[in-house]
Scaffold this motif. Structure first.
Motif: not given
Length: 161
Positions: A29, A32-33, A35, A116, A118-119, A140, A144, A147, A149-150
């Motif tokens: 990821s 910035e994505s 967490h 949360e 990832g995608t 979110p 959050y 995003d 990617n989330s």
């Protein structure tokens, strides 16, 4: 027999597993994505951290972070740092840890549990695990932001909302 118990995220074998987890998160990821929390953050007062072990061997870990509703006195939880060791994958360890976390959240009378993930395809097994256990996608939460990617998920535990 697999035992799940409170543990120290800084413990040697746990720290190594969490380091692998963070490395994988940054490899799959954008920064910035990511967490995921490091061991020091997982030792914070708002987080309860567990490991799954069999005869002392580390198999996996997971954490529950306390979240407070900005609109009421309701308390919720967020699942953090779910991870199994490579050798333990496919043995149901993640399901055991997840159920342990959910049981703890229910005992604390949390109304919901959030997470949360990832995608990317890398996270598909995690998304399937959560869906099998009743989680559904949600907006979110807790600061959050949307995003690409989330994926944000929640499980209502039956306490009042």
């Amino acid at each position: 027999m697999i035992h799940i118990a409170h543990d120290d995220p800084a413990r040697g074998d746990v720290h190594q597993l969490l380091s692998e987890h963070l490395a994988d998160m940054f490899a799959t990821s954008p920064a910035e994505s990511v967490h995921a929390l490091d061991p020091s953050a997982l030792s914070g007062p708002s987080i309860t951290f567990w490991t799954a072990r069999e005869e002392g061997e580390l198999l996996g870990c997971g954490a529950l972070k306390i979240l407070h509703s900005p609109h009421s006195s309701e308390t919720f939880g967020e699942i953090k740092s779910m991870r199994t060791t490579a050798g333990a994958r496919g043995r149901g360890v993640a399901t055991l840890v997840l159920r342990h976390i959910l049981d703890e959240a229910r005992s604390r009378n949390y109304g919901r549990i959030y997470l949360e993930t990832g995608t990317e395809e890398y996270f598909a097994p995690a998304r399937r695990l959560y869906a099998r256990n009743g989680f559904t996608e949600c907006p979110p939460f807790a600061g959050y932001a949307l995003d690409p990617n989330s994926v944000f998920m929640e499980l209502r535990l039956g306490a009042k909302d």
